[in-house]
Design a protein around this motif. Structure first.
Motif, PDB file in Angstrom:
ATOM      1  N   PHE A   3      -5.127  -9.251   0.572  1.00  0.00           N
ATOM      2  CA  PHE A   3      -4.057  -9.960   1.276  1.00  0.00           C
ATOM      3  C   PHE A   3      -2.728  -9.841   0.534  1.00  0.00           C
ATOM      4  O   PHE A   3      -1.666  -9.736   1.157  1.00  0.00           O
ATOM      5  CB  PHE A   3      -4.427 -11.429   1.479  1.00  0.00           C
ATOM      6  CG  PHE A   3      -5.398 -11.661   2.597  1.00  0.00           C
ATOM      7  CD1 PHE A   3      -5.102 -11.291   3.896  1.00  0.00           C
ATOM      8  CD2 PHE A   3      -6.625 -12.263   2.351  1.00  0.00           C
ATOM      9  CE1 PHE A   3      -5.997 -11.494   4.936  1.00  0.00           C
ATOM     10  CE2 PHE A   3      -7.535 -12.474   3.382  1.00  0.00           C
ATOM     11  CZ  PHE A   3      -7.217 -12.095   4.678  1.00  0.00           C
ATOM     12  N   VAL A   4      -2.793  -9.861  -0.791  1.00  0.00           N
ATOM     13  CA  VAL A   4      -1.574  -9.711  -1.591  1.00  0.00           C
ATOM     14  C   VAL A   4      -0.947  -8.343  -1.340  1.00  0.00           C
ATOM     15  O   VAL A   4       0.270  -8.228  -1.140  1.00  0.00           O
ATOM     16  CB  VAL A   4      -1.880  -9.906  -3.088  1.00  0.00           C
ATOM     17  CG1 VAL A   4      -0.683  -9.466  -3.940  1.00  0.00           C
ATOM     18  CG2 VAL A   4      -2.229 -11.357  -3.382  1.00  0.00           C
TER      19      VAL A   4
ATOM     20  N   ALA B 198       6.513  -6.707   2.870  1.00  0.00           N
ATOM     21  CA  ALA B 198       7.822  -7.066   2.305  1.00  0.00           C
ATOM     22  C   ALA B 198       8.606  -5.820   1.923  1.00  0.00           C
ATOM     23  O   ALA B 198       9.827  -5.758   2.120  1.00  0.00           O
ATOM     24  CB  ALA B 198       7.628  -7.971   1.097  1.00  0.00           C
ATOM     25  N   VAL B 199       7.915  -4.806   1.372  1.00  0.00           N
ATOM     26  CA  VAL B 199       8.577  -3.547   1.031  1.00  0.00           C
ATOM     27  C   VAL B 199       9.180  -2.905   2.290  1.00  0.00           C
ATOM     28  O   VAL B 199      10.324  -2.430   2.285  1.00  0.00           O
ATOM     29  CB  VAL B 199       7.589  -2.573   0.357  1.00  0.00           C
ATOM     30  CG1 VAL B 199       8.186  -1.164   0.257  1.00  0.00           C
ATOM     31  CG2 VAL B 199       7.218  -3.070  -1.036  1.00  0.00           C
TER      32      VAL B 199
ATOM     33  N   ALA C  34       0.334   5.976   1.366  1.00  0.00           N
ATOM     34  CA  ALA C  34      -0.080   6.713   0.171  1.00  0.00           C
ATOM     35  C   ALA C  34      -0.718   5.795  -0.872  1.00  0.00           C
ATOM     36  O   ALA C  34      -1.632   6.201  -1.583  1.00  0.00           O
ATOM     37  CB  ALA C  34       1.116   7.433  -0.436  1.00  0.00           C
ATOM     38  N   VAL C  35      -0.262   4.559  -0.958  1.00  0.00           N
ATOM     39  CA  VAL C  35      -0.787   3.633  -1.956  1.00  0.00           C
ATOM     40  C   VAL C  35      -2.012   2.882  -1.446  1.00  0.00           C
ATOM     41  O   VAL C  35      -3.030   2.769  -2.146  1.00  0.00           O
ATOM     42  CB  VAL C  35       0.298   2.622  -2.396  1.00  0.00           C
ATOM     43  CG1 VAL C  35      -0.296   1.574  -3.340  1.00  0.00           C
ATOM     44  CG2 VAL C  35       1.461   3.335  -3.074  1.00  0.00           C
ATOM     45  N   LEU C  36      -1.944   2.386  -0.221  1.00  0.00           N
ATOM     46  CA  LEU C  36      -2.978   1.477   0.279  1.00  0.00           C
ATOM     47  C   LEU C  36      -4.107   2.154   1.041  1.00  0.00           C
ATOM     48  O   LEU C  36      -5.162   1.549   1.236  1.00  0.00           O
ATOM     49  CB  LEU C  36      -2.346   0.411   1.187  1.00  0.00           C
ATOM     50  CG  LEU C  36      -1.314  -0.517   0.543  1.00  0.00           C
ATOM     51  CD1 LEU C  36      -0.841  -1.542   1.569  1.00  0.00           C
ATOM     52  CD2 LEU C  36      -1.881  -1.205  -0.680  1.00  0.00           C
ATOM     53  N   GLY C  37      -3.904   3.379   1.518  1.00  0.00           N
ATOM     54  CA  GLY C  37      -4.901   3.974   2.406  1.00  0.00           C
ATOM     55  C   GLY C  37      -4.653   3.536   3.832  1.00  0.00           C
ATOM     56  O   GLY C  37      -3.813   2.675   4.095  1.00  0.00           O
TER      57      GLY C  37
ATOM     58  N   LEU D 184      -7.519  -2.416 -10.199  1.00  0.00           N
ATOM     59  CA  LEU D 184      -6.869  -3.254  -9.185  1.00  0.00           C
ATOM     60  C   LEU D 184      -6.943  -2.657  -7.792  1.00  0.00           C
ATOM     61  O   LEU D 184      -6.366  -3.191  -6.864  1.00  0.00           O
ATOM     62  CB  LEU D 184      -5.403  -3.481  -9.566  1.00  0.00           C
ATOM     63  CG  LEU D 184      -5.177  -4.223 -10.888  1.00  0.00           C
ATOM     64  CD1 LEU D 184      -3.693  -4.295 -11.214  1.00  0.00           C
ATOM     65  CD2 LEU D 184      -5.781  -5.624 -10.819  1.00  0.00           C
ATOM     66  N   MET D 185      -7.655  -1.526  -7.648  1.00  0.00           N
ATOM     67  CA  MET D 185      -7.800  -0.920  -6.333  1.00  0.00           C
ATOM     68  C   MET D 185      -9.297  -0.750  -6.016  1.00  0.00           C
ATOM     69  O   MET D 185     -10.091  -0.536  -6.921  1.00  0.00           O
ATOM     70  CB  MET D 185      -7.127   0.451  -6.296  1.00  0.00           C
ATOM     71  CG  MET D 185      -5.601   0.381  -6.278  1.00  0.00           C
ATOM     72  SD  MET D 185      -4.899  -0.389  -4.814  1.00  0.00           S
ATOM     73  CE  MET D 185      -5.237   0.829  -3.574  1.00  0.00           C
TER      74      MET D 185
END
Length: 200
Positions: A31-32, A39-40, A69-72, A199-200
């Protein structure tokens, strides 16, 4: 779940395992990430240069590609959905601090709808081991986004599709292609560091 063991001195020791706690932390982290990248998207949408066509020059394309690219693909879709829903109910998260459903059905709305496809395909592409092919998948998402944008602009402005392409797609293509390349490069580094830190 508690698992008891007996040590060499005959005393009971307890080894605790709490998968529910780990799942809870992972859910919270998810969720974070979704909120952070929504927000980005909102912040980078405000870096905007007005254009005569009414289609501002923004960093939204970079933000969406970076999100993928970061989150999938799953989490990037969720972040994009949160951003769009906030804008739809009137929160000024779209370009030039605009908001409301009217933006989604206006001149620029087609690009916003196209961001869903772009976020998903950039997410899929970034996860591929064959990075050049993964980047091509990201470019496919960008192409779909531009098609949606030109189609809606054509309908709202009452001009032909190819005229819309020349007005609101072609002038932005080089900037958007560079944005996707940069987003993939930066996103790969960020994702790798997050993974290394657990953290992923």
């Amino acid at each position: 779940m508690n698992m008891g063991t007996v040590n060499a001195g005959g005393q009971n020791t307890v080894k605790e395992r709490n998968p529910a706690g780990r799942t809870g932390r992972k859910t919270t982290r998810t969720f974070v990430y979704i909120g952070m990248f929504a927000a980005v998207l909102a912040v980078l949408s405000q870096i905007s240069i007005p254009m005569p066509t009414g289609m501002p020059l923004t960093l939204q394309t970079f933000a969406v590609a970076l999100c993928g690219a970061v989150l999938g693909w799953r989490l990037s879709l969720a972040s994009t959905a949160v951003w769009v829903m906030l804008g739809a109910v009137g929160v000024p998260v779209f370009a030039n601090f605009s908001g409301g459903f009217r933006v989604l059905v206006g001149y620029t709305g087609g690009f916003i709808w196209g961001f869903f496809f772009m976020a998903a395909l950039c997410g899929i592409g970034s996860a591929m081991k064959n990075k050049p092919f993964g980047l091509e998948i990201g470019f496919l998402g960008l192409l779909i986004c531009h098609v949606f944008g030109a189609l809606q602009y054509s309908f709202v402005a009452g001009v032909g599709f190819w005229q819309a392409v020349l007005l609101v797609s072609v002038p932005y293509l080089i900037k958007d292609v560079i944005s996707v390349v940069l987003a993939f490069s930066i996103g790969t580094i960020v994702r790798g560091r997050l993974a290394k830190a657990g953290l992923m």
